[in-house]
Design a protein around this motif. Structure first.
Motif, PDB file in Angstrom:
ATOM      1  N   ALA A  72      26.598  22.179 -47.703  1.00 47.55           N
ATOM      2  CA  ALA A  72      27.156  23.418 -48.249  1.00 47.55           C
ATOM      3  C   ALA A  72      26.415  24.620 -47.673  1.00 47.55           C
ATOM      4  O   ALA A  72      27.020  25.623 -47.293  1.00 47.55           O
ATOM      5  N   GLY A  73      25.079  24.506 -47.583  1.00 48.57           N
ATOM      6  CA  GLY A  73      24.266  25.615 -47.098  1.00 48.57           C
ATOM      7  C   GLY A  73      24.557  25.943 -45.646  1.00 48.57           C
ATOM      8  O   GLY A  73      24.656  27.109 -45.258  1.00 48.57           O
ATOM      9  N   MET A  74      24.703  24.904 -44.820  1.00 49.94           N
ATOM     10  CA  MET A  74      24.962  25.138 -43.395  1.00 49.94           C
ATOM     11  C   MET A  74      26.358  25.700 -43.169  1.00 49.94           C
ATOM     12  O   MET A  74      26.537  26.632 -42.381  1.00 49.94           O
ATOM     13  N   VAL A  75      27.333  25.145 -43.869  1.00 47.65           N
ATOM     14  CA  VAL A  75      28.692  25.687 -43.736  1.00 47.65           C
ATOM     15  C   VAL A  75      28.678  27.139 -44.218  1.00 47.65           C
ATOM     16  O   VAL A  75      29.263  28.026 -43.588  1.00 47.65           O
ATOM     17  N   GLY A  76      27.958  27.368 -45.324  1.00 49.21           N
ATOM     18  CA  GLY A  76      27.865  28.720 -45.862  1.00 49.21           C
ATOM     19  C   GLY A  76      27.192  29.666 -44.884  1.00 49.21           C
ATOM     20  O   GLY A  76      27.707  30.749 -44.595  1.00 49.21           O
ATOM     21  N   ALA A  77      26.042  29.238 -44.342  1.00 50.16           N
ATOM     22  CA  ALA A  77      25.308  30.112 -43.426  1.00 50.16           C
ATOM     23  C   ALA A  77      26.134  30.372 -42.169  1.00 50.16           C
ATOM     24  O   ALA A  77      26.199  31.507 -41.680  1.00 50.16           O
ATOM     25  N   ALA A  78      26.782  29.332 -41.653  1.00 52.52           N
ATOM     26  CA  ALA A  78      27.587  29.504 -40.451  1.00 52.52           C
ATOM     27  C   ALA A  78      28.743  30.472 -40.725  1.00 52.52           C
ATOM     28  O   ALA A  78      29.032  31.352 -39.917  1.00 52.52           O
ATOM     29  N   SER A  79      29.375  30.317 -41.897  1.00 52.39           N
ATOM     30  CA  SER A  79      30.507  31.197 -42.185  1.00 52.39           C
ATOM     31  C   SER A  79      30.019  32.624 -42.421  1.00 52.39           C
ATOM     32  O   SER A  79      30.693  33.586 -42.044  1.00 52.39           O
ATOM     33  N   LEU A  80      28.834  32.752 -43.018  1.00 50.03           N
ATOM     34  CA  LEU A  80      28.294  34.094 -43.265  1.00 50.03           C
ATOM     35  C   LEU A  80      27.982  34.794 -41.946  1.00 50.03           C
ATOM     36  O   LEU A  80      28.339  35.967 -41.744  1.00 50.03           O
TER      37      LEU A  80
END
Lengths: 479, 197, 206, 179
Positions: free
Chosen positions: A58-66
């Motif tokens: 979740a964190g990586m998908v979140g960071a990448a999308s951010l």
């Protein structure tokens, strides 16, 4: 030629990238811990492992999308007037979403993976309560709402400025009505395409998330598992792909600044992006190739579109960049090097993805470590490299923008670490090591341990990138 | 153009039609929810004029309805109420609820939507449209696959028909709302000319 | 009044209305509402006469202080009542295993007493191994039917194939003849637990 | 098979990397513009690549899908096995299957999604399919080597996902003594 006419929202985006950089580092450390645990170098309880895995995903998908969103916003705001408050609302919703997700994992022991595959969040076998699953889902919904608002703001401005969706996608260039010189710049075409499929993805994602949420509290309102899986992978695939399609905007905008040669929206470029728009949405069944109850045509479409998706990437973005670089006398520094690495990593990573997209290969490779292998290549060496490149670009004026020794070292360490780390996944995948297992067999541990060492290199590189960024921002402020 | 009086006439015609066809439309959940209720919303939508009427001025110009949030909230809560399977059941079995339906759907959904929409920020409009598409999808999901009977007054396969009705409505709305965006909006694109220099 | 205050008031009123009409977000459907209302009110059921599959007569309220479990069926039902029958067969077995057979009765009540004659009832009983002692298939008198269905809150509507659609559930009537809880028709374990709890309650009170 | 896939992938990946490496190296040479007159123009080359990718794609697609990989042969000799996944164990209704005869696995689940993967005695993945609530996924396989095979879980299903392991045997047809 359409040239940038506005001041971009620099400070807001710099702050966002700082947050994202910190999250990326933290998630990398979690990744390192997971690999070390699989290699039996440290001991992590299985339940904790899967919670870390959920957080990492979740964190990586979140960071990448951010980072993708920040890049897109920054460059689009050079061409059209964007209301800065919308990005603030987006960021706020995003952070609240992260809070919910972190809470559900750390306080509620939620560990169903970031894909929340129905009905796992509801049936944990005693590992977490309904409330934890609900918090996770609400967190995702908040992030989705934030993205929707941001996409709507950019979308409406692009539509009104560039003569409708068709205009912003440079369709008049395809039909020959408008010369490439008068076309919307590549950043606009890419952003428009991404906004369309990402909005559709979010609408579908919201539907399946809300349905899952209702099912959590009223179990008799059942959700069809196959339909839910289709919707989740449609949303998930579109969302994670959108991150890299947003980030590549940085390449289109920054590389020309380094070479002085403009990057124009050619006819082939416009066709490629309209094709991408369709492919990204049609390709998702390649996540369901092992669900034999799926209609054959859908899986065959998944295989074929998965191959076709490689064509615009390799022959347009990658090929153009290579042609563009030759004899360009580009000034190499951390920003340009990382951005070029980003496109290279993305292009290389697409190879194992396409091969795994074949049903017959998928049958023996799906959900082995081959899968994290290919997506770590085009995230770690692709999207994330582009994001670090963008960060280096943001602070470029702050220091003498030479390729300093420390930057060269960091780049080398990051690249070597990234290659070694992802290769170990691919090798393990070929050795039938399953993905997402907290405990590994003895004979798989060699690669796990080598990967752990390489992961350490990646973190050292990333740490230097982020440290340079923070120092850069601090000195930039003062001058 | 259709003027205010004409609209009033159409509005009352639709209302009369809804009352007269009550039995026929309420026989199936599909026609009850996807024909009768939208028609009743139209009744309210056509009932009021934007600026010419006092109520319009009060709505459009009133400080209390700044940004159109108040009227949107009224509409959303009323929609939420009538989305409850319980309320639909009650509208069939109880006369009071039936009356309540014929009053609140036009007055508390149609009228506020008509008068609040103008003041709504474009992003909020887009958000609400996306939300409507998505939530119709959720309703489709639930009504097609629910192994239980959601409304006691209706048969299970009629409930599934309603589910598919939600699905098609959702797709239709998505097309209707997004298609115009593809069309050339040359009137607005003077900014593009400036950018092109 | 400022827009902000108006919005807050609307949100408050709207939420309150939704809260009360859904029994505190507990019941979105009429069926859910029926179950919640019953656990709150515990209404006394009409003590009507029932004809059993062996032709004998009995009353809905037990004279010996038994707990009574009730489901509504029609024997020609192609699907849902047959599944319900299987669930009740499991329930009968569970009751025998827990030695509750002299404290509990199970009735499958037909709401189609005109078509469901004694032969049809006993055929349904045989098919699902109803022993006649703990579990009996029964029918009410036709004139008692509307009152009975209304008391239980069961809605029966004819479907297109000549059958009926109805809410299928496990109804539990306590020793005093009051409807005390309603469970999903496949929740046999829950029913056993509720029966035990109902029997316990009485003992405590005595 | 897996090793061929790895080898092919790595060489294609190397090939793509070479493009970038050579482009990066050429970025420094001031003289690069001169070489363009010798080789065909980029746009011509681009078109060639696009057509080549289409052409290869068509061949690969037909070759790999000529026989749909999920085909169930419906052979009368086929042995059917029911496999049921549950948190966190597998239930198989046969412990032995016959060698060189098609085996059809009917894969169910009682709770969440699972993934049935079959490993041979060397730990190599032979095939897999998903187990999905409310559906039965069918997969057919012909075992050509006798021995012990392992069933593992390949879809994340909760805290003991990695513990869902069970075995079955592939045996040659037993001598029928009555013959």
């Amino acid at each position: 030629m359409i040239k940038p006419s506005h001041e971009p929202h620099s400070n807001l985006i710099k702050f966002t990238m700082l947050l994202a950089g910190a999250v990326l580092l933290l998630m990398m450390i979690i990744g390192l811990l997971m690999r070390a645990a699989q290699g039996d170098l440290i001991e992590i309880d299985a339940a904790i492992f899967y919670q870390l895995m959920t957080a990492h995903g979740a964190g990586m998908v979140g960071a990448a999308s951010l980072t993708g969103a920040a890049i897109m916003w920054y460059f689009v705001s050079r061409y059209v007037h964007l209301v800065q408050e919308v990005f603030v609302v987006f960021l706020t919703l995003f952070l609240f979403g992260v809070l919910f997700i972190l809470g559900s994992i750390s306080l509620g022991q939620f560990g169903a993976g970031w894909t929340f595959l129905f009905p796992l969040p509801a049936i944990s076998g005693g590992a977490w309560e309904t409330g934890a699953a609900a918090a996770f889902i609400i967190g995702l919904i908040l992030i989705g709402v934030g993205f929707l608002l941001m996409n709507l703001e950019i979308g409406r401005k692009l539509i009104s400025t560039f003569d409708g969706i068709g205009g912003a996608l440079a369709w008049p260039v395809i039909s020959g009505k408008v010369a490439p010189d008068d076309a919307p710049p590549p950043a606009i075409v890419a952003s428009m395409a991404t906004i369309i499929f990402n909005t559709i993805g979010i609408v579908v994602g919201a539907a399946v998330l809300v349905s899952s949420l209702i099912n959590l509290y009223v179990p008799s309102f059942e959700v069809d598992a196959l339909l839910a899986k289709n919707m989740i992978y449609f949303f998930g695939h579109v969302f994670i792909n959108a991150t890299i399609y947003m980030a590549v905007v940085a390449v289109y905008e920054i590389i020309p600044e380094y070479t002085g040669k403009p990057w124009k929206t050619s006819r082939i470029f416009a066709i490629a992006w309209s094709a991408i728009l369709l492919f990204v949405m049609a390709v998702y069944p390649h996540h369901l190739l092992q669900d034999t109850v799926m209609p054959a045509w859908a899986l065959i479409m998944g295989q074929i579109v998965s191959y076709l998706s490689g064509i615009p990437l390799l022959t347009v973005t990658a090929f153009s960049l290579c042609v563009y670089l030759r004899g360009s006398n580009i000034k190499w520094d951390l920003a340009s090097a990382l951005l070029v690495l980003g496109v290279a990593g993305w292009s290389v990573g697409v190879v194992p993805a396409i091969i795994d997209g074949m049903i017959s290969v998928n049958k023996i490779m799906h959900n082995t470590q081959w899968v994290p292998g290919h997506f770590h290549i085009y995230l770690l060496l692709g999207e994330v490299a582009m994001s670090f490149g963008f960060m280096a670009y943001l602070i470029k004026e702050a220091k003498s923008s030479e390729f300093q020794m420390i930057d060269k070292t960091a780049f080398g360490v990051y690249l070597a670490g990234g290659i070694g780390f992802t290769l170990m996944f691919l090798v393990s995948g070929a050795m039938s090591v399953p993905r997402r297992w907290a405990v590994h067999a003895e004979e798989w541990m060699l690669q796990d341990r080598i990967a752990t060492a390489f992961a350490l290199l990646v973190i050292v590189g990333a740490l230097i990138f982020v440290a340079r960024y923070i120092i850069g921002i601090a000195t930039y402020r003062r001058t | 153009m259709i003027d205010g009086k004409m609209k009033l006439l159409i509005s009352s015609l639709i209302f009369t039609f809804c009352v007269l066809s009550k039995g026929a439309l309420e026989k199936l959940p599909l026609t009850h929810i996807l024909v009768q209720l939208p028609l009743l919303i139209c009744v309210g939508y056509l009932l009021v004029e934007d600026k010419s009427q006092k109520i319009g001025e009060w709505y459009i110009g009133g400080e209390w309805n700044k940004g159109g949030y108040a009227s949107l909230l009224i509409a959303i809560f009323t929609i939420a109420f009538w989305m409850l399977p319980r309320s639909i059941d009650a509208a069939i079995s109880s006369g009071t609820m039936e009356l309540l339906k014929f009053l609140t759907v036009p007055l508390l959904i149609g009228v506020p939507l008509k008068l609040g929409w103008h003041r709504t920020h474009p992003i909020l409009k887009g958000f609400l449209k996306a939300q409507a598409i998505s939530m119709l999808g959720v309703a489709a999901f639930i009504y097609i696959h629910a192994p239980i009977r959601i409304c006691n007054s209706y048969l299970e396969n009629a409930q599934q028909d309603l589910g598919y009705g939600f699905l098609y409505t959702s797709i239709a709305l998505a097309v209707i709302w997004s298609a115009p965006l593809f069309l050339s909006q040359s009137a607005k694109s003077f900014h593009l000319q400036i950018l092109r220099g | 009044m400022s827009a902000f205050k108006v919005n807050i008031v609307i949100i408050l009123i709207g939420s309150l209305i939704l809260w009360f009409t859904t029994d505190g977000l507990q019941a979105l459907t009429s069926e859910g509402a029926r179950r919640i209302e019953i656990t709150k009110l515990k209404p006394v059921m009409p003590n009507i006469t029932l004809e059993t599959m062996s032709g004998a007569y009995t009353k809905l309220k037990s004279e010996n202080g038994y707990v009574t479990v009730v489901d509504f069926i029609y024997t020609t039902c192609p699907f849902i009542c047959q599944v319900g029958g299987d669930n009740f067969a499991r329930l009968q077995a569970e009751i025998n295993e827990s030695n509750l057979d002299n404290k509990v009765r199970i009735f499958s009540i037909s709401f189609d007493p005109l078509k469901d004659n004694i032969e049809e009832l006993s055929y349904y009983g045989k098919r699902h191994n109803a022993d006649g002692k703990v579990w009996a298939i029964v029918r009410p008198k036709i004139e008692d039917l509307p009152r009975l269905l209304k008391a239980f809150g069961v809605v029966v509507i004819p479907d297109e194939e000549g059958g009926y659609v109805h809410n299928s559930a496990i109804h539990i009537i306590d020793q005093q003849g009051r409807l005390s809880s309603i469970l999903d028709s496949n929740d046999v374990q829950g029913a056993v637990k509720t029966i035990k709890r109902t029997l316990q309650l009485r003992r405590v009170r005595q | 098979m897996q090793l061929y896939v790895l080898a092919l992938s790595l060489s294609l990946m190397g090939f793509v990397s070479l493009f970038f490496i050579s482009a990066v190296l050429a970025s420094r040479s001031v003289d690069a513009s001169g070489s363009e007159s010798v080789s065909p123009s980029p746009e011509v080359r681009r078109k060639k690549y696009i057509w080549a990718m289409f052409f290869i794609g068509i061949i690969v697609t037909f070759a790999s899908l000529w026989r749909y990989p999920h085909t169930i042969s419906n052979s009368t000799q086929a042995q059917a096995i029911n496999v049921t996944g549950a948190q966190w164990y597998w239930e198989i209704d046969k412990e032995e299957v016959l060698l060189n005869k098609p085996v059809v696995f009917n894969v169910h689940t009682t709770d969440v999604n699972h993934g049935m993967g079959v490993l041979n005695s060397d730990g190599k993945l032979m095939f897999q399919t998903q187990a999905m609530p409310g559906y039965v996924n069918k997969v057919e396989h012909v075992f050509t080597k006798p021995g012990e095979y392992k069933v593992i879980c390949l879809e994340f299903c909760g805290v003991s996902h990695h513990d869902m392991i069970t075995e079955f045997q592939v045996v040659a047809k037993k001598e029928n003594k009555n013959d």
